[in-house]
Design a protein around this motif. Structure first.
Motif, short mmCIF file in Angstrom:
data_model
loop_
_atom_site.label_atom_id
_atom_site.label_comp_id
_atom_site.label_asym_id
_atom_site.label_seq_id
_atom_site.Cartn_x
_atom_site.Cartn_y
_atom_site.Cartn_z
N UNK A 1 -4.10 14.69 4.61
CA UNK A 1 -3.95 16.13 4.40
C UNK A 1 -3.70 16.78 5.74
N UNK A 2 -2.53 17.39 5.91
CA UNK A 2 -2.08 17.90 7.21
C UNK A 2 -2.10 19.42 7.18
N UNK A 3 -2.70 20.01 8.22
CA UNK A 3 -2.69 21.46 8.36
C UNK A 3 -2.31 21.86 9.77
N UNK A 4 -1.76 23.04 9.91
CA UNK A 4 -1.41 23.55 11.24
C UNK A 4 -2.67 24.09 11.92
N UNK A 5 -2.86 23.75 13.18
CA UNK A 5 -4.06 24.13 13.93
C UNK A 5 -3.89 25.51 14.54
N UNK A 6 -3.91 26.53 13.68
CA UNK A 6 -3.83 27.91 14.15
C UNK A 6 -4.60 28.80 13.18
N UNK A 7 -4.82 30.06 13.50
CA UNK A 7 -5.65 30.92 12.64
C UNK A 7 -5.12 31.12 11.24
N UNK A 8 -3.84 30.83 11.00
CA UNK A 8 -3.29 30.91 9.64
C UNK A 8 -3.34 29.55 8.96
N UNK B 1 0.83 -1.20 0.00
CA UNK B 1 0.00 0.00 0.00
C UNK B 1 0.87 1.25 0.00
N UNK B 2 0.30 2.33 -0.51
CA UNK B 2 1.00 3.61 -0.58
C UNK B 2 0.23 4.65 0.21
N UNK B 3 0.92 5.30 1.12
CA UNK B 3 0.37 6.39 1.92
C UNK B 3 1.09 7.67 1.54
N UNK B 4 0.34 8.70 1.18
CA UNK B 4 0.93 10.01 0.87
C UNK B 4 0.55 11.00 1.95
N UNK B 5 1.53 11.78 2.40
CA UNK B 5 1.30 12.83 3.39
C UNK B 5 1.48 14.17 2.68
N UNK C 1 4.70 25.00 6.28
CA UNK C 1 5.30 24.05 7.21
C UNK C 1 4.31 23.48 8.22
N UNK C 2 3.24 22.77 7.75
CA UNK C 2 2.29 22.19 8.69
C UNK C 2 2.80 20.95 9.40
N UNK C 3 3.96 20.42 8.96
CA UNK C 3 4.53 19.24 9.62
C UNK C 3 4.46 17.98 8.80
N UNK C 4 4.44 18.10 7.48
CA UNK C 4 4.35 16.91 6.62
C UNK C 4 5.49 15.94 6.86
N UNK C 5 6.72 16.44 6.82
CA UNK C 5 7.89 15.56 6.92
C UNK C 5 7.96 14.88 8.27
N UNK C 6 7.72 15.62 9.32
CA UNK C 6 7.75 15.05 10.67
C UNK C 6 6.75 13.90 10.78
N UNK C 7 5.54 14.12 10.27
CA UNK C 7 4.51 13.10 10.38
C UNK C 7 4.84 11.90 9.50
N UNK C 8 5.28 12.14 8.26
CA UNK C 8 5.60 11.02 7.35
C UNK C 8 6.72 10.16 7.92
N UNK C 9 7.78 10.78 8.42
CA UNK C 9 8.91 10.02 8.95
C UNK C 9 8.50 9.21 10.17
N UNK C 10 7.72 9.80 11.05
CA UNK C 10 7.30 9.07 12.25
C UNK C 10 6.25 8.01 11.94
#
Length: 450
Positions: free
Chosen positions: A328-335, A168-172, A178-187
């Motif tokens: 789909x990763x987003x930063x949880x802040x007003x921006x 299977x293939x998972x894409x982040x 910088x919402x944290x794609x790389x950090x989440x994918x690596x972990x």
């Protein structure tokens, strides 16, 4: 309906003469002296098929993809099973040089029909003495290597065009900022490896590849670019893929990494056709492939380039098209939240089949107020798209800083981190539920079972 054909190669003149004498639906409209001339002729809309009698060794997956994109199927005359296997692996229908004109005309008709309909390749004709199934040419958005294709058993060092794998293939993915794609994918890769899975982590970010830096890999050699070069030449098999992938060992498991491009100006090495072949091999080599994608989804660079020029965002778009699951990763802040809302609309337009699982990262009271999850859910219900929120990943800057400083992952540097637990629950929840154990158990927190 007639099928106009362009050819290249003087050694096939007799065969081309035979095609012309058939007076059937296949008609030769131009004879070219080299592949560059053939490509130019095809881009004008002159032909629906190209016959390469000489120079098949110059054919690459990217070239075949360019021809397929303008509706031209490629048939090549190849000496020997090795070259035939290589050609089939990049989406070319291979025939022996001694094929009869009538049989070649039938093969051309089949190749054109398969390219137009996207159907799996037909079974080999009697004229195909290699005993192989000629596959449909790889079209845009449709990777080579179809279910049902049969190939001769490979020998060591030979090009391999094996059947589709079951991995299977998972894409982040996530928008700019910088919402944290790389950090989440690596972990995610580390947590899946801790589950005992064979895992391949791929850095497909063509703007700012950073997986190697996150993992503390000092000897970065652009593994994905190497794999794409081999795939483009039809020489990438599982063994070659694993050879260019760097092993990363943690206390709980080992996974492999295809590192990203070392400079942003190398983005042209990540072409869509070659990348599709890399992912086909990844499905065979690993149970799970985790892709760290770029942020940009624009697909109209063709407006400022020649229409067949490589596209910088092709790596991201092809990764999302071929993924079984998209986070789909987003930063949880007003921006970050408005950026994610707009990005999801762009994602739906660019890759309608993606059906992303939406994750809010860096959740903290200081950014959204008390009871941040409730606040975010209410705001999402009022202003967000139809896609529901899948998960909330808490902000844990101390754990992330410690991991980056040591070049390690959360499963090693901060196994009790709330962020680590949340990522484990996100990617391993189904497996853990099947095993009747919780990702929040004390055993899991000790990193024995991520």
């Amino acid at each position: 309906m007639g099928i106009p054909v362009v050819t290249v190669g003087r050694s096939g003149d007799a065969l081309v003469d035979g095609l012309e004498r058939l007076h059937g639906p296949v008609s030769v409209v131009r004879r070219c002296s080299e592949l560059a001339e053939l490509l130019a002729a095809c881009q004008t809309g002159l032909a629906r098929a190209a016959v390469v009698a000489d120079g098949s060794e110059e054919l690459t997956a990217s070239l075949v993809d360019r021809l397929s994109a303008v509706g031209v199927a490629v048939v090549a005359l190849a000496d020997g099973p090795e070259e035939s296997a290589r050609l089939r692996g990049i989406g070319v229908t291979a025939e022996v040089p001694g094929v009869e004109p009538g049989a070649l005309a039938a093969v051309i008709e089949d190749a054109v029909a398969q390219l137009a309909t996207g159907l799996p390749p037909s079974f080999p004709r009697a004229s195909d003495d290699h005993g192989a199934v000629p596959p449909a040419a790889g079209g845009r958005g449709r990777p080579p290597g179809r279910p049902g294709a049969e190939h001769p058993a490979p020998h060591a060092g030979q090009p391999v065009a094996s059947g589709p794998g079951t991995g299977r293939i998972i894409a982040v993915w996530g928008p700019a900022g910088a919402p944290g794609r790389t950090l989440i994918a690596a972990n995610m890769a580390a947590e899946l490896a801790a589950e005992g899975r064979s895992v391949l982590l791929v850095d497909a970010d063509s703007y700012g590849a950073s997986v190697a830096a996150v993992l503390g890999l000092l000897d970065e050699s652009a593994g994905l670019a190497q794999a794409c070069r081999l795939a483009d030449q039809g020489l990438l098999d599982c063994a070659a893929l694993l050879k260019v992938a760097v092993p990363v060992a943690t206390r709980t498991g080992t996974f492999r990494v295809l590192t990203g491009i070392t400079r942003a100006d190398r983005w042209t090495e990540l072409r869509a056709a070659a990348l599709a072949l890399v992912y086909e091999r990844a499905r065979e080599a690993a149970e799970v492939t985790v892709i760290d994608t770029g942020f940009c989804l624009e697909a109209d660079e063709e407006l400022s380039f020649d229409s067949m020029a490589p596209r910088r965002n092709a790596a991201t778009l092809r990764s999302l098209e071929l993924a079984d699951t998209v986070y789909a990763v987003g930063a949880a802040d007003p921006v970050g939240v408005p950026r994610l809302v707009r990005g999801l609309a762009e994602l739906e337009a660019a890759v309608p089949q993606a059906s992303p699982r939406v994750v809010l990262n860096k959740v903290r009271s200081a950014a959204v107020g008390r009871s941040p999850e409730r606040q975010l859910r209410e705001a999402w219900a009022r202003y967000g798209p139809a896609a529901p929120l899948e998960a909330f990943l808490p902000a844990d800057p101390a754990a992330c800083d410690a991991a980056l400083l040591s070049g390690s992952l959360l499963v090693e540097s901060a196994p009790d981190s709330p962020l680590r637990r949340a990522i484990a629950g996100l990617v391993c929840a189904t497996v853990q539920r099947n095993r009747k154990s919780s990702v929040f158990s004390s055993t899991a927190m000790r990193g024995v079972k991520g």
